[in-house]
Design a protein around this motif. Structure first.
Motif, short mmCIF file in Angstrom:
data_model
loop_
_atom_site.label_atom_id
_atom_site.label_comp_id
_atom_site.label_asym_id
_atom_site.label_seq_id
_atom_site.Cartn_x
_atom_site.Cartn_y
_atom_site.Cartn_z
N THR A 57 56.97 23.62 12.16
CA THR A 57 57.36 23.85 13.70
C THR A 57 57.16 25.33 14.06
OG1 THR A 57 59.15 22.24 13.09
CG2 THR A 57 59.76 23.49 15.03
N ILE A 92 53.50 25.42 15.41
CA ILE A 92 53.35 24.56 16.41
C ILE A 92 53.93 25.18 17.97
CG2 ILE A 92 53.85 22.40 17.61
CD1 ILE A 92 51.35 22.40 15.68
N VAL A 93 55.12 25.66 17.64
CA VAL A 93 55.98 26.27 18.90
C VAL A 93 54.81 27.43 19.44
CG1 VAL A 93 57.85 27.47 20.00
CG2 VAL A 93 57.89 25.31 18.22
N ILE A 124 51.66 26.45 21.17
CA ILE A 124 51.85 25.94 22.30
C ILE A 124 52.12 27.16 23.32
CG2 ILE A 124 53.34 24.65 24.02
CD1 ILE A 124 53.83 22.61 21.59
N MET A 125 52.88 28.10 22.92
CA MET A 125 53.37 29.34 23.72
C MET A 125 51.95 30.01 23.85
SD MET A 125 57.04 30.36 22.37
CE MET A 125 57.50 31.45 23.92
N LEU A 182 51.06 28.07 27.38
CA LEU A 182 51.83 28.83 28.42
C LEU A 182 51.27 30.33 28.52
CD1 LEU A 182 55.41 27.65 27.61
CD2 LEU A 182 53.99 27.03 29.57
N VAL A 223 51.84 33.01 26.65
CA VAL A 223 52.85 34.16 26.44
C VAL A 223 52.48 34.98 25.49
CG1 VAL A 223 55.30 34.22 25.64
CG2 VAL A 223 54.89 32.28 26.87
N MET A 270 61.73 32.05 20.13
CA MET A 270 61.50 30.86 20.46
C MET A 270 61.17 30.09 19.46
SD MET A 270 62.29 29.53 23.36
CE MET A 270 61.21 27.86 23.44
N LEU A 305 64.14 27.85 17.45
CA LEU A 305 64.05 26.29 17.63
C LEU A 305 64.02 25.72 16.17
CD1 LEU A 305 64.00 24.04 19.84
CD2 LEU A 305 61.78 24.28 19.71
N CYS A 360 67.05 23.27 14.77
CA CYS A 360 66.90 22.10 14.44
C CYS A 360 67.12 21.79 13.19
CB CYS A 360 65.59 21.56 14.69
SG CYS A 360 65.21 21.57 16.48
N LEU A 407 54.64 21.98 30.75
CA LEU A 407 53.72 22.84 30.20
C LEU A 407 52.63 23.15 31.04
CD1 LEU A 407 53.42 21.82 26.36
CD2 LEU A 407 55.17 23.59 27.33
N LYS A 450 53.03 26.01 34.99
CA LYS A 450 53.01 27.62 35.40
C LYS A 450 52.03 27.83 36.17
CE LYS A 450 55.47 30.94 32.49
NZ LYS A 450 55.37 31.84 31.54
N GLU A 473 59.42 24.54 30.92
CA GLU A 473 58.81 24.81 29.93
C GLU A 473 59.55 25.06 28.53
OE1 GLU A 473 58.70 26.75 32.77
OE2 GLU A 473 58.63 28.61 32.10
N PHE A 512 59.47 22.40 24.90
CA PHE A 512 59.40 22.71 23.47
C PHE A 512 60.30 21.82 22.70
CE2 PHE A 512 58.18 27.25 24.67
CZ PHE A 512 56.96 26.91 24.62
N VAL A 535 59.66 19.07 19.95
CA VAL A 535 60.18 19.05 18.53
C VAL A 535 61.38 18.07 18.34
CG1 VAL A 535 61.56 20.61 16.91
CG2 VAL A 535 59.58 21.66 18.29
N LEU A 536 62.28 17.66 19.27
CA LEU A 536 62.97 16.67 19.09
C LEU A 536 62.50 15.39 18.86
CD1 LEU A 536 66.27 17.82 21.31
CD2 LEU A 536 66.11 17.73 18.83
N ILE A 538 60.84 14.93 15.60
CA ILE A 538 61.80 14.71 14.89
C ILE A 538 62.27 13.39 14.41
CG2 ILE A 538 64.31 15.27 13.92
CD1 ILE A 538 63.79 18.19 14.76
#
Lengths: 168, 498
Positions: A116, A119-120, A123-124, A128, A130, A139, A143, A147, B220, B223, B389, B393, B397-398, B401
């Motif tokens: 997780t 992957i976050v 993606i960021m 994005l 970032v 983040m 997360l 979770c 996503l 931006k 955004e 995320f 993720v949810l 899951i």
């Protein structure tokens, strides 16, 4: 006019899909056992043929109807905030598909707790752009930990354990 | 009277009240999280009931079931991603209301009408359990096929501007659900030799993909897309529905409750069919049908009343005949039998106090759900303040899951991604996605019931035109299609005149 072109592409793609689907159904799914039996093949075959007919109707309507597309509004309710007409964002879509596929793969190999944040972070960084390290760290870890605590520890949901690495 | 007092004494113990509340809370959490179904919550709750007395045990299960059924609307309204298949129709008007800054009104209305539908169906169940179960048991495969076909006809009302594209979407939904091993003959269909494909596409996984992935892609990419900022929700106000709104829609609530109870009483149907039929019914009889899909509160009231009325309806064949209508009620049935309560005609003779205790537990579960939701609404709506955004995320993720936990398989995550991106492309091509969901929800039942009916009649199609019930549903389906074609024709004529 752009809408018309888009509909032609849609109709042609669906017609090809329907032909391939129907061919595969005939080729790979056996008929029912008895004469009167509705076998496993019947429904997929019927759906393939209906899709072909509908796609041809869509194309036929576009070819025969020479007047410009009068549909100015797009009204499919809940979908309205989603992709705007003609505005397919290919890059984010393909990128996200690759990230989801990678997430699925990593979940099985290194487990939820490691996959997780990876992957976050990805993606960021990629979607994005970032670059702030505190943001990236908070983040991804926030997360993952929240979770993990809520689902695995409190609700007892099984979150994937890795086959390569397993840290819980 | 003694019986009722005894039932109250069984259901109003601190343990019973607490376990009903716990079940309602857990059900709400599972129901409002896309992919985490209340069936999973029920499966997790079942072992906890082993050491309990029957009424608190059944209270825990019923609380979970009811909380889960109600919770599906939360994510449907706030995010446009239904927590359960039953809440798919709620997205259509609930989410547009959120975009107009009326999330709390939609959520508040949804929970109040859910409680109304649930308690109404319970009352109907209590007074008519014998009669309704006799009618419901008369529904064989042919009748259920006709009912589902009638349900499919509502696609016409969900097509948006293009009937043709709506029908294409419906067929695509039907096709997706034929992938995997055929449940009747065990033949693999469109699996390409892959073992993972044998299990087919799970409905919930497909639904998460269709609703969540396009949302994540858009969020996503926002931006770099300044025009999309306009669609953001900027207003977050907490305002509960006024009593006048509910009184104005009382007749609609009653109609949808009756519809939901009736559908629920028929095994093999369920909340999703009931909510789509109720939505279509509300749209057809509304004074403002053109406002449907744009944030009409009637579009929230109808499906939410109906899908919760299903809970009482499913108890009818469950208690009187021991027939569970869906996997969730099968777990409730298991709970009953574990505690020595065997459903069937003798149930009310042998376990009358316990059964009435369960009725009281159902009412208590709705009171708990109402309390949790009314407090929760003030918290839930603040989800909308989170930047899209960042929310994306969490949603991704949810959803992963949720998709993974259904069968503990990474294949479901891949399926979610592929179906989601395809849905995104279809939406961009102006293909409405709601008919895809309807096709996916109804497709397996449509096929299985038709084939079972044909097998039972030895391949003789007489079965489809000799049963009055079948003919009534066919006629209703034709009527719905005819009305839709007429309104399509009138709309075209109006356009040409303009």
């Amino acid at each position: 006019m752009a809408n018309r072109m888009q509909d032609i592409v849609l109709g042609a793609t669906l017609a090809v899909l329907a032909v391939i689907w129907t061919g595969l159904v005939i080729d790979t799914i056996p008929r029912g056992f008895g004469d009167g039996e509705i076998g496993a093949r019947a429904f997929p075959l019927i759906f393939g043929i209906i899709l072909l007919v509908l796609a041809v109707l869509l194309l036929g309507r576009l070819i025969l109807n020479s007047e410009p597309d009068v549909r100015t509004e797009y009204d499919v309710s809940a979908d309205a905030e989603l992709p705007q007409p003609g505005g397919v964002k290919w890059m984010p879509a393909v990128l996200l598909l690759a990230e989801i596929a990678l997430y699925g793969f990593l979940l099985e190999k290194i487990g939820f707790v490691l996959a997780t944040p990876v992957i976050v972070l990805l993606i960021m960084l990629l979607n994005l752009r970032v670059r702030s390290i505190p943001k990236l760290a908070s983040m991804s870890l926030g997360l993952t930990v929240s979770c993990w605590v809520i689902f695995e520890k409190l609700l007892g949901i099984y979150l994937a354990n890795g086959t390569w690495i397993n840290i819980g | 009277m003694d019986l009722f007092l005894h039932a109250l004494s069984l259901a109003l113990t601190p343990l019973a009240i607490g376990s009903i509340g716990l079940g309602a809370l857990v059900g709400l959490i599972f129901g409002s999280t896309p992919g985490l179904t209340f069936t999973v919550a029920l499966a997790l709750a079942l072992p906890m009931t082993f050491s309990m007395d029957p009424v608190p045990a059944m209270g825990l299960l019923m609380g979970t079931y009811i909380g889960g059924m109600t919770g599906g609307s939360v994510s449907a309204i706030l995010l446009g991603i239904p927590g359960t298949p039953s809440a798919a129709a709620t997205v259509l008007d609930g989410h547009p209301m959120t975009k107009q800054g009326e999330a709390s009104i939609a959520l508040g209305t949804a929970v109040i009408v859910s409680v109304f539908g649930g308690i109404f169906s319970l009352a109907v169940m209590i007074v008519s359990v014998d009669l309704v179960s006799q009618v419901a048991i008369g529904f064989g495969p042919a009748e259920i096929f006709a009912l589902v076909l009638f349900g499919m006809s509502t696609i016409c009302g969900l097509c948006g501007d293009s009937l043709l594209k709506g029908l294409i979407a419906g067929v695509l939904g039907l096709m997706i659900m034929t992938i995997g091993i055929d449940t009747i003959e065990g033949v693999p269909r469109m699996t390409f030799g892959s073992v993972n494909m044998l299990q087919g596409v799970n409905l919930l996984v497909a639904m998460i993909g269709v609703f969540a992935v396009p949302f994540v892609i858009e969020a996503l990419s926002e931006k770099t897309n300044t025009s999309a900022q306009d669609t953001r929700v900027v207003r977050v106000k907490v305002e509960l529905p006024k009593i006048g709104l509910l009184i104005r829609n009382a007749w609609l609530m009653i109609r949808c409750s009756v519809l939901g109870t009736g559908i629920g009483a028929i095994p093999g149907t369920g909340g999703a069919i009931a909510s789509f039929l109720a939505y279509d019914h509300a749209k057809r009889f509304s004074k403002e049908p053109e406002r449907f899909g744009k944030g009409n509160i009637e579009g929230v009231i109808a499906p939410e009343t109906a899908n919760n009325a299903v809970t009482g309806g499913t108890l009818i064949p469950l208690l009187s005949l021991g027939i569970p209508g869906d996997p969730a009620t099968a777990i409730v049935l298991a709970g009953l039998m574990i505690h020595g309560i065997t459903p069937g005609p003798a149930l009310f003779m042998n376990h009358a106090s316990e059964v009435y205790g369960i009725y009281v537990a159902v009412v208590l579960a709705y009171i708990w759900v109402l309390s949790f939701q009314m407090v929760g609404i003030r918290i839930f709506v603040h989800v909308l303040k989170i930047p899209r955004e960042t929310l994306a995320f969490a949603v991704l993720v949810l959803c992963a899951i949720g998709a993974y936990s259904i069968r503990n398989s990474a294949f479901d995550i891949y399926a979610m991604g592929v179906i989601g991106v395809l849905a995104y492309l279809l939406i961009a091509m102006r293909v409405p996605i709601t008919p895809i969901i309807l096709g996916m929800v109804l497709g397996p039942t449509l096929e299985n019931e038709f084939r079972t009916a044909m097998m039972l009649s030895s391949g003789n199609a007489d079965i489809f035109y000799t049963s009055p019930t079948v003919l009534i549903f066919f006629a209703l389906a034709l009527l719905v299609i005819g009305l839709q074609l007429k309104s399509e024709f009138m709309r075209k004529t109006k356009r040409q005149q303009q």
